[in-house]
Design an enzyme around this catalytic site. Sequence first.
Site, PDB file in Angstrom:
ATOM      1  N   TYR A  25       0.843  -1.197   0.000  1.00 42.98           N
ATOM      2  CA  TYR A  25       0.000   0.000   0.000  1.00 42.98           C
ATOM      3  C   TYR A  25       0.878   1.246   0.000  1.00 42.98           C
ATOM      4  O   TYR A  25       0.670   2.186   0.760  1.00 42.98           O
ATOM      5  CB  TYR A  25      -0.942  -0.014   1.201  1.00 42.98           C
ATOM      6  CG  TYR A  25      -2.178   0.841   1.012  1.00 42.98           C
ATOM      7  CD1 TYR A  25      -3.162   0.490   0.092  1.00 42.98           C
ATOM      8  CD2 TYR A  25      -2.358   2.006   1.757  1.00 42.98           C
ATOM      9  CE1 TYR A  25      -4.290   1.274  -0.081  1.00 42.98           C
ATOM     10  CE2 TYR A  25      -3.489   2.796   1.593  1.00 42.98           C
ATOM     11  CZ  TYR A  25      -4.445   2.423   0.674  1.00 42.98           C
ATOM     12  OH  TYR A  25      -5.574   3.209   0.500  1.00 42.98           O
ATOM     13  N   ASP A  83      10.620  -3.985  -5.741  1.00 39.62           N
ATOM     14  CA  ASP A  83      11.231  -5.117  -6.448  1.00 39.62           C
ATOM     15  C   ASP A  83      12.118  -5.960  -5.542  1.00 39.62           C
ATOM     16  O   ASP A  83      12.075  -7.195  -5.580  1.00 39.62           O
ATOM     17  CB  ASP A  83      12.097  -4.607  -7.615  1.00 39.62           C
ATOM     18  CG  ASP A  83      11.284  -4.010  -8.735  1.00 39.62           C
ATOM     19  OD1 ASP A  83      10.118  -4.413  -8.898  1.00 39.62           O
ATOM     20  OD2 ASP A  83      11.820  -3.152  -9.459  1.00 39.62           O
ATOM     21  N   HIS A 108       5.736  -4.267 -12.616  1.00 34.79           N
ATOM     22  CA  HIS A 108       7.105  -4.242 -13.122  1.00 34.79           C
ATOM     23  C   HIS A 108       7.522  -5.690 -13.325  1.00 34.79           C
ATOM     24  O   HIS A 108       7.310  -6.533 -12.451  1.00 34.79           O
ATOM     25  CB  HIS A 108       8.027  -3.533 -12.128  1.00 34.79           C
ATOM     26  CG  HIS A 108       9.394  -3.239 -12.656  1.00 34.79           C
ATOM     27  ND1 HIS A 108       9.677  -3.135 -14.001  1.00 34.79           N
ATOM     28  CD2 HIS A 108      10.579  -3.012 -12.023  1.00 34.79           C
ATOM     29  CE1 HIS A 108      10.959  -2.859 -14.164  1.00 34.79           C
ATOM     30  NE2 HIS A 108      11.532  -2.788 -12.976  1.00 34.79           N
ATOM     31  N   GLY A 134       2.402   6.890  -8.725  1.00 34.42           N
ATOM     32  CA  GLY A 134       1.118   6.587  -8.110  1.00 34.42           C
ATOM     33  C   GLY A 134       0.196   7.781  -7.970  1.00 34.42           C
ATOM     34  O   GLY A 134      -0.999   7.687  -8.249  1.00 34.42           O
ATOM     35  N   GLU A 195      15.680   4.429 -16.994  1.00 34.56           N
ATOM     36  CA  GLU A 195      16.055   4.942 -15.674  1.00 34.56           C
ATOM     37  C   GLU A 195      17.548   5.229 -15.586  1.00 34.56           C
ATOM     38  O   GLU A 195      17.974   6.251 -15.037  1.00 34.56           O
ATOM     39  CB  GLU A 195      15.667   3.929 -14.596  1.00 34.56           C
ATOM     40  CG  GLU A 195      14.169   3.775 -14.395  1.00 34.56           C
ATOM     41  CD  GLU A 195      13.814   2.585 -13.516  1.00 34.56           C
ATOM     42  OE1 GLU A 195      12.641   2.477 -13.144  1.00 34.56           O
ATOM     43  OE2 GLU A 195      14.706   1.761 -13.213  1.00 34.56           O
ATOM     44  N   SER A 252      15.327  29.848 -28.545  1.00 36.19           N
ATOM     45  CA  SER A 252      15.933  30.817 -29.464  1.00 36.19           C
ATOM     46  C   SER A 252      16.713  30.102 -30.563  1.00 36.19           C
ATOM     47  O   SER A 252      17.118  28.942 -30.418  1.00 36.19           O
ATOM     48  CB  SER A 252      16.870  31.754 -28.696  1.00 36.19           C
ATOM     49  OG  SER A 252      18.035  31.060 -28.276  1.00 36.19           O
TER      50      SER A 252
END
Length: 326
Positions: A25, A83, A108, A134, A195, A252
Amino acid sequence: MAKIYGDEDASLEPLEDKTVAVIGYGSQGEAQAKNLRDSGIDVIIGVREGGPSWERAKKDGFEVLPIPEAAEAGDVVHILIPDEVQPQVYREHIHDNLEKGNALGFSHAYNIHYGLIEPPEYVDVILVAPKGPGHMVRKLYTEGFGTPALVAVHQDYTGEAMDLALAMAKAMGFTRAGVIKTTFREEVETDLFGEQVDLVGGVLYMILYAFETLVEAGYQPEVAYFETLHELKLIVDLIYEKGLSGMLDNVSNTAEYGGLTRGKRIINKEEMRKVLEEIRSGEFAREWTLENESGRIVMKRLREEIENHEIEKVGERLRKMMGFED
């Protein structure tokens, strides 16, 4: 061409009369559980008894159970803990509580792809991976839209695993934005690469080295901070909203020419290929496992270097001046 599913391509029917046990959670666990519940899905939460997540989930109105009991009660066991702790939690609390025809869900693919979790052959194994944090998953859902996501099937025992993955994606609002069909391998390898090469690693060290180069050449740290870190958000926002060409349209001519002619010189694609090979070969996964077993010594040392860097001290002062920090 990628297969992209919209809201009309998915149904909630595969989740009818099923209980989804969300394990964890934290940021994703809370957001995904709330979205599922608000879509009419029966959701229970599995967390460590008595911890802060237990109390927070109960306060949010969920039925909260110890992880083994939640895994036993769930038809879909959706694992959303970090993980590095998933393999042990799975072995000790989830594996023996799975029943024939259940489904294991992940956001994942790391532990499945690298063989750190080995599910029994009699369950479906699916991936529903939102491409956002999340808080954004929840915010966009409550606004009537959703977060783009990836879906994949690793194991299809029932023959209905993809339908279930799409049902989960629909219930969490992801199909409103678009869901791309992928594989567990593609999700984890591209995610880790992004990542390490640009989103976290590349951007972080590009900023640090650019700042150091200016300061070492005698420029004021405060000016260097604005030029190498603060203004990055302006460029990223343009890229996010308009793409790379749209960003170039909004800077620019001097910035565009200088960036296009000098940018390639500081980027080393050969090193990127080496990083990708470390991911694909499993070298990084093995290294990360050993790092966790050793108490994350290397990670803590590198984190300390960042926290103690001059750019952080300068940034803290300037952010207070701009009203970003108290």
